[in-house]
Design a protein around this motif. Sequence first.
Motif, PDB file in Angstrom:
ATOM      1  N   ASP A 153       0.849  -1.190   0.000  1.00  0.00           N
ATOM      2  CA  ASP A 153       0.000   0.000   0.000  1.00  0.00           C
ATOM      3  C   ASP A 153       0.886   1.242   0.000  1.00  0.00           C
ATOM      4  N   THR A 154       0.839   1.988  -1.099  1.00  0.00           N
ATOM      5  CA  THR A 154       1.659   3.198  -1.203  1.00  0.00           C
ATOM      6  C   THR A 154       1.032   4.382  -0.483  1.00  0.00           C
ATOM      7  N   GLY A 155      -0.262   4.288  -0.176  1.00  0.00           N
ATOM      8  CA  GLY A 155      -0.965   5.429   0.387  1.00  0.00           C
ATOM      9  C   GLY A 155      -1.540   6.334  -0.678  1.00  0.00           C
ATOM     10  N   HIS A 156      -1.197   6.066  -1.952  1.00  0.00           N
ATOM     11  CA  HIS A 156      -1.695   6.856  -3.069  1.00  0.00           C
ATOM     12  C   HIS A 156      -2.552   6.013  -4.006  1.00  0.00           C
ATOM     13  N   TYR A 185      -3.233  14.019  -4.144  1.00  0.00           N
ATOM     14  CA  TYR A 185      -1.830  13.673  -4.354  1.00  0.00           C
ATOM     15  C   TYR A 185      -1.227  14.398  -5.564  1.00  0.00           C
ATOM     16  N   ILE A 186      -2.061  15.116  -6.307  1.00  0.00           N
ATOM     17  CA  ILE A 186      -1.608  15.844  -7.496  1.00  0.00           C
ATOM     18  C   ILE A 186      -1.386  17.316  -7.148  1.00  0.00           C
ATOM     19  N   THR A 217      -4.647   0.054 -17.096  1.00  0.00           N
ATOM     20  CA  THR A 217      -3.773  -0.481 -16.058  1.00  0.00           C
ATOM     21  C   THR A 217      -3.929   0.410 -14.843  1.00  0.00           C
ATOM     22  N   CYS A 218      -3.827  -0.159 -13.655  1.00  0.00           N
ATOM     23  CA  CYS A 218      -4.053   0.618 -12.429  1.00  0.00           C
ATOM     24  C   CYS A 218      -2.829   0.575 -11.526  1.00  0.00           C
ATOM     25  N   GLY A 219      -2.325   1.738 -11.173  1.00  0.00           N
ATOM     26  CA  GLY A 219      -1.241   1.872 -10.210  1.00  0.00           C
ATOM     27  C   GLY A 219      -1.585   2.986  -9.254  1.00  0.00           C
ATOM     28  N   ASP A 220      -0.610   3.797  -8.879  1.00  0.00           N
ATOM     29  CA  ASP A 220      -0.872   4.944  -8.025  1.00  0.00           C
ATOM     30  C   ASP A 220      -1.623   6.026  -8.792  1.00  0.00           C
ATOM     31  N   MET A 221      -2.423   6.800  -8.086  1.00  0.00           N
ATOM     32  CA  MET A 221      -3.207   7.852  -8.723  1.00  0.00           C
ATOM     33  C   MET A 221      -2.335   8.904  -9.420  1.00  0.00           C
ATOM     34  N   PRO A 222      -1.198   9.341  -8.845  1.00  0.00           N
ATOM     35  CA  PRO A 222      -0.428  10.406  -9.497  1.00  0.00           C
ATOM     36  C   PRO A 222       0.345   9.974 -10.743  1.00  0.00           C
ATOM     37  N   ILE A 223       0.414   8.670 -11.027  1.00  0.00           N
ATOM     38  CA  ILE A 223       1.247   8.224 -12.144  1.00  0.00           C
ATOM     39  C   ILE A 223       0.509   7.390 -13.180  1.00  0.00           C
ATOM     40  N   THR A 224      -0.735   7.013 -12.901  1.00  0.00           N
ATOM     41  CA  THR A 224      -1.456   6.116 -13.794  1.00  0.00           C
ATOM     42  C   THR A 224      -2.299   6.908 -14.784  1.00  0.00           C
ATOM     43  N   GLY A 225      -1.958   6.790 -16.050  1.00  0.00           N
ATOM     44  CA  GLY A 225      -2.671   7.515 -17.092  1.00  0.00           C
ATOM     45  C   GLY A 225      -3.928   6.785 -17.524  1.00  0.00           C
ATOM     46  N   ALA A 226      -4.961   7.554 -17.795  1.00  0.00           N
ATOM     47  CA  ALA A 226      -6.227   7.012 -18.284  1.00  0.00           C
ATOM     48  C   ALA A 226      -6.317   7.217 -19.797  1.00  0.00           C
ATOM     49  N   VAL A 227      -7.347   6.639 -20.386  1.00  0.00           N
ATOM     50  CA  VAL A 227      -7.635   6.860 -21.806  1.00  0.00           C
ATOM     51  C   VAL A 227      -9.067   7.358 -21.927  1.00  0.00           C
ATOM     52  N   GLU A 228      -9.285   8.285 -22.848  1.00  0.00           N
ATOM     53  CA  GLU A 228     -10.659   8.706 -23.115  1.00  0.00           C
ATOM     54  C   GLU A 228     -11.384   7.551 -23.792  1.00  0.00           C
ATOM     55  N   SER A 229     -12.530   7.200 -23.261  1.00  0.00           N
ATOM     56  CA  SER A 229     -13.194   5.996 -23.754  1.00  0.00           C
ATOM     57  C   SER A 229     -14.674   6.005 -23.393  1.00  0.00           C
TER      58      SER A 229
END
Length: 301
Positions: free
Chosen positions: A64-67, A229-230, A247-259
Motif C-alpha cells: 500500500d503506497t498510500g496513493h 496527491y496531485i 492499467t491501475c497503479g498509483d493515482m499520481p502516475i497512472t494515465g487514463a484513456v478517453e473511452s
Amino acid sequence: MSNYVINHLRELESEAIFVIREIAAQFENPVLLFSGGKDSILLTHLAKKAFYPAKIPFPLIHVDTGHNFPETIAFRDALVEKLGVQLIVGSVQEAIDTGRVREETGADASRNALQIVSLLDTLEAHKVDAAMGGARRDEEKARAKERFFSHRDEFGQWDPKNQRPELWNLFNGRKNYGEHFRVFPISNWTELDVWEYIKLENIDLPMLYFSHKRDCVVRDRVILANSEYIKLKPGEKVVNMTIRYRTCGDMPITGAVESEADNLTKIIEEIASTRATERGGRADDKRAETAMEDRKKQGYF
C-alpha cells in the motif's frame, strides 16, 4: 466468442494453473502479489481454480503506497473477505515514517519506486521464498525478458542476463538461503487474452476499468485523475472527462484513456483496434528509457 478463442484461453488457463501448482509444490512460503489491478485479480481467480474446492493455500500481499485509488482498496478488501484468504499489507507510509525511504518532492513526485523497500521488507519479514505476480511479457520490454521462475538474489535483485532455462516447462526452484523467486504464471498472456478471459469467466473488476466521468489533469499528454496527491503546475486545469483505465497503479502516475467502453464487449473491441500500448500512459515508465528494468533490478515487481 469463437471456439478457437475459447480453446486458446483454456490452454493459457491450463498453463497458468500448472505453474501455480508447481509453486505450491516446490516452495514452503509462497505468496501472491496483489495490486488490485486486473492482472492480479485474474491471477487470484486462477489460483482459486487451481485448488478448488479448497481455499487458496497462500496469503495475498499488497504493498500500500498510500496513493492508491480508493476503488482499488475497497475491491481488495471485499475480495479477500469473499475468498477467506489471508491478506498481508506492506506500507510505504510506514517506511517513510521510519526513515527507510525518503519521499520525493515536487509536482512530479511519485511513491512508485519507494514500493521496492516496502516489498522487500515484507517478503523478508514473512520469509517468502516465492512471490507470484500478474506481470505479462507483452506489457513492457523489461518484463518480456522474464522467465516464469525469475530468480532474485539475497538482496532481492534481478539479473536479466543470468536466468535459468525453462525447457519443456521444467522449472528450477532451487535457491540459496535468503534468495527467493518471483513467478509469473500469466507471462504468455496478452492484454486481449486477459480481457477475453475476464469476459469468459465473468470476473468482477473495479469500476476504474470501465468508462466513467472523472475530474482529470492532462500533463505531458497523460490523463491523470485529479486527487489530493496531485500538485497542479502553472497553467494546468482540472477538466471533467469520460475515461477508463487499462492499467491501475498509483493515482499520481497512472494515465487514463478517453473511452466510451462501459462493458466488456466494448473494451475488447477497443483493445483489439488500438495501437497504443497498455502502459503507454504510465508516467513512471516515462522517466527513462530503461525505467522499468532499472526498478526491477532493484527488486520491483
